[in-house]
Write a protein that holds these residues in place. Structure first.
Motif, PDB file in Angstrom:
ATOM      1  N   GLU A   1      -6.955 -13.596 -13.660  1.00  0.00           N
ATOM      2  CA  GLU A   1      -6.121 -12.493 -13.160  1.00  0.00           C
ATOM      3  C   GLU A   1      -6.867 -11.544 -12.237  1.00  0.00           C
ATOM      4  O   GLU A   1      -6.259 -10.735 -11.561  1.00  0.00           O
ATOM      5  N   LEU A   2      -8.198 -11.624 -12.238  1.00  0.00           N
ATOM      6  CA  LEU A   2      -8.979 -10.590 -11.552  1.00  0.00           C
ATOM      7  C   LEU A   2      -9.150 -10.885 -10.061  1.00  0.00           C
ATOM      8  O   LEU A   2      -9.291 -12.033  -9.656  1.00  0.00           O
ATOM      9  N   LEU A   3      -9.120  -9.815  -9.287  1.00  0.00           N
ATOM     10  CA  LEU A   3      -9.358  -9.911  -7.850  1.00  0.00           C
ATOM     11  C   LEU A   3     -10.381  -8.858  -7.446  1.00  0.00           C
ATOM     12  O   LEU A   3     -10.590  -7.874  -8.160  1.00  0.00           O
ATOM     13  N   ILE A   4     -10.982  -9.075  -6.282  1.00  0.00           N
ATOM     14  CA  ILE A   4     -11.954  -8.101  -5.782  1.00  0.00           C
ATOM     15  C   ILE A   4     -11.317  -7.197  -4.744  1.00  0.00           C
ATOM     16  O   ILE A   4     -10.512  -7.638  -3.928  1.00  0.00           O
ATOM     17  N   ARG A   5     -11.696  -5.943  -4.806  1.00  0.00           N
ATOM     18  CA  ARG A   5     -11.206  -4.952  -3.869  1.00  0.00           C
ATOM     19  C   ARG A   5     -12.442  -4.481  -3.106  1.00  0.00           C
ATOM     20  O   ARG A   5     -13.418  -4.047  -3.702  1.00  0.00           O
ATOM     21  N   THR A   6     -12.396  -4.617  -1.771  1.00  0.00           N
ATOM     22  CA  THR A   6     -13.586  -4.252  -0.996  1.00  0.00           C
ATOM     23  C   THR A   6     -13.464  -2.825  -0.488  1.00  0.00           C
ATOM     24  O   THR A   6     -12.437  -2.178  -0.646  1.00  0.00           O
ATOM     25  N   GLU A   7     -14.536  -2.367   0.138  1.00  0.00           N
ATOM     26  CA  GLU A   7     -14.540  -1.005   0.686  1.00  0.00           C
ATOM     27  C   GLU A   7     -13.621  -0.871   1.897  1.00  0.00           C
ATOM     28  O   GLU A   7     -13.108   0.198   2.175  1.00  0.00           O
ATOM     29  N   LYS A   8     -13.471  -1.959   2.644  1.00  0.00           N
ATOM     30  CA  LYS A   8     -12.714  -1.936   3.912  1.00  0.00           C
ATOM     31  C   LYS A   8     -11.297  -1.414   3.724  1.00  0.00           C
ATOM     32  O   LYS A   8     -10.607  -1.799   2.797  1.00  0.00           O
ATOM     33  N   LEU A   9     -10.892  -0.532   4.638  1.00  0.00           N
ATOM     34  CA  LEU A   9      -9.528  -0.035   4.598  1.00  0.00           C
ATOM     35  C   LEU A   9      -8.663  -0.897   5.502  1.00  0.00           C
ATOM     36  O   LEU A   9      -9.086  -1.278   6.591  1.00  0.00           O
ATOM     37  N   ASN A  10      -7.457  -1.232   5.046  1.00  0.00           N
ATOM     38  CA  ASN A  10      -6.564  -1.996   5.914  1.00  0.00           C
ATOM     39  C   ASN A  10      -5.741  -1.041   6.786  1.00  0.00           C
ATOM     40  O   ASN A  10      -5.922   0.171   6.740  1.00  0.00           O
ATOM     41  N   SER A  11      -4.820  -1.615   7.560  1.00  0.00           N
ATOM     42  CA  SER A  11      -4.133  -0.796   8.563  1.00  0.00           C
ATOM     43  C   SER A  11      -3.318   0.331   7.927  1.00  0.00           C
ATOM     44  O   SER A  11      -3.094   1.362   8.554  1.00  0.00           O
TER      45      SER A  11
END
Lengths: 325, 127
Positions: free
Chosen positions: A210-220
């Motif tokens: 179930e786990l996903l990674i969330r990065t520092e990058k901001l999307n639009s």
């Protein structure tokens, strides 16, 4: 010669210090010029913060996610409310300070003392709140992994909820302990080993579909980018360190500069508030002892009042640039 | 300073107070309203205001302007700049309004440039 001497004597009041072109006393004027220089110092800090932010405009931490605690509301996402409360406390203590200054102009000793007392209480509440804010910031909530390049990887589940690394890390048997100078001839230095190791987090991550990674990058749309499961599995391999909480070198919220500036600017401001409270206490006791009653005026109260309002003024900007913008 | 030396009108004279104490409370109410508006906007974050204007979101422009408004009233009414001689007023305010925008301008321009270098450069910053 006589003529010049006569002109000179006419100018005597001009150079004797009796003229007051600003109609302000020496002490008050110097307090103002100190405030101007301090204002420039703070603008230097805030501009440096903005510089780092513009430099990392696509990966700066989102303040609402960092400062979302409220006393007695555990686990409730309450962004802004606490700082808003702190702001109101400081503005209110500013008001009691002006009221003290105003009472001083009317030579009302007990009123000045009462308002000064309220101001001190307000300042103390503010410093305490800031300490609590720091405590939460330093302790952290979810923990994260740091990659080789210094990027922070945070974890969410498929419902978009942040997951603490403590919740999914597998416990692996490990022989690793902190290397101490007593155990080695060639000891240099090793930071203390974290309770959860990178391999434990990696193993736990692979185990939990179930786990996903969330990065520092901001999307639009200004949110943090979330990687797909495959991308996440590839990304987690670049992690080299577990980060829990924040300090001057690592922080789990994102860019390290964010924590550095947070500590530095709010710390410098908090120090101003603290010294303001101390000065207010000194003046408060002077008021109680009747020092200014004997002196015939309460200008000292006005001068510390200027300093106190300045502290409030700086907070207005810190509040905007750290919490709102 | 007695009461009559205070200038008791704010908002360019639209709002006049009877005494200095009254003016202080009036300014407090005004500052509280502005802060409340800021906090509400910060929590709601209306989608219309998220469009960028000169590289900064409209919402953030609103925050910055409201902050300057608050700073003005704190300095003018709580710190009594309104009652000072214009010489002192200028000695305090002019250095700040000349130097700070200049600093902001050069440093932010530089920050934006470095962002572009890091984005378009050949070196990877994310490994």
């Amino acid at each position: 010669m006589e003529l010049t001497a006569k002109e000179h004597s006419e100018d005597e009041t001009l150079w004797g210090g009796d003229k007051q072109p600003f109609k302000a006393t020496y002490g008050k004027m110097m307090m103002w010029f100190f405030i101007v220089s301090d204002a420039l110092t703070f603008s230097g800090f805030l501009v440096a913060y903005s510089f780092s932010r513009f430099k990392n405009i696509d990966s700066w931490p989102i303040a609402d996610e960092v400062f979302n605690h409220f006393p007695f509301l555990h686990g409730v996402n309450a962004p802004m409310y606490y700082v808003a409360l702190m702001t109101f406390v400081l503005i209110f203590s500013s008001v009691t300070m002006v009221l003290a200054v105003d009472a001083g102009h009317h030579m009302k000793q007990s009123k000045v003392a009462f308002y000064m007392f309220l101001t001190i209480i307000g300042g103390a509440i503010f410093v305490g709140s800031q300490a609590w804010e720091w405590k939460n910031f330093i302790k952290g909530e979810y923990g994260a992994l740091e990659t080789n390049g210094g990027q922070i990887l945070q974890f969410i589940n498929t419902d978009d909820k942040r997951i603490s690394i403590e919740d999914f890390a597998l416990e692996l048997p490990t022989e690793r302990s902190t290397h101490e100078s007593s155990n080695g001839l060639w000891f240099s230095y090793e930071p203390s080993v974290t309770e959860i190791t990178v391999s434990e987090v990696k193993a736990g991550f692979k185990n939990n579909e179930e786990l996903l990674i969330r990065t520092e990058k901001l999307n639009s749309s200004g949110d943090k980018t979330i990687l797909s499961r495959e991308e996440s599995l590839a990304k987690i391999e670049s992690a080299i360190q577990v980060v829990q909480g924040a300090n001057l070198i690592h922080n789990e919220y994102g860019n390290r500069l964010f924590a550095d500036f947070f500590f530095f600017i709010t710390g410098f401001h908090g120090f101003h508030v603290f010294s303001g409270v101390v000065i207010n206490i000194i003046i408060f006791f002077n008021v109680l002892m009747g020092t200014y009653e004997k002196r015939g005026h309460y200008e000292m109260v006005e001068k510390v009042g200027l300093y106190w309002h300045f502290v409030d003024l700086v907070w207005v900007f810190v509040f905007t640039f750290f919490y709102l913008v | 300073m007695a009461d009559d030396t205070h200038k008791l009108a704010i908002f360019r004279g639209y709002l006049k107070f009877k005494s200095n104490t009254q003016k202080i409370w009036g300014v407090l109410i005004f500052l509280s309203i502005v802060t409340t508006v800021e906090v509400i906007l910060g929590i709601v974050k209306p989608q219309i205001l998220m469009t960028p204007f000169i590289r900064i979101k409209l919402l953030n422009w609103i925050f910055i302007i409201l902050t300057l408004v608050k700073a003005y009233y704190i300095a003018w009414d709580f710190m009594h700049i309104r009652d000072e001689k214009s010489g002192l007023k200028n000695a305090i305010v002019l250095p700040l309004i000349i130097l700070i925008p200049y600093l902001i301008f050069i440093i932010l321009l530089e920050g934006d440039y470095i962002f572009n270098v890091m984005q378009d450069g050949f070196v990877s910053w994310n490994f």
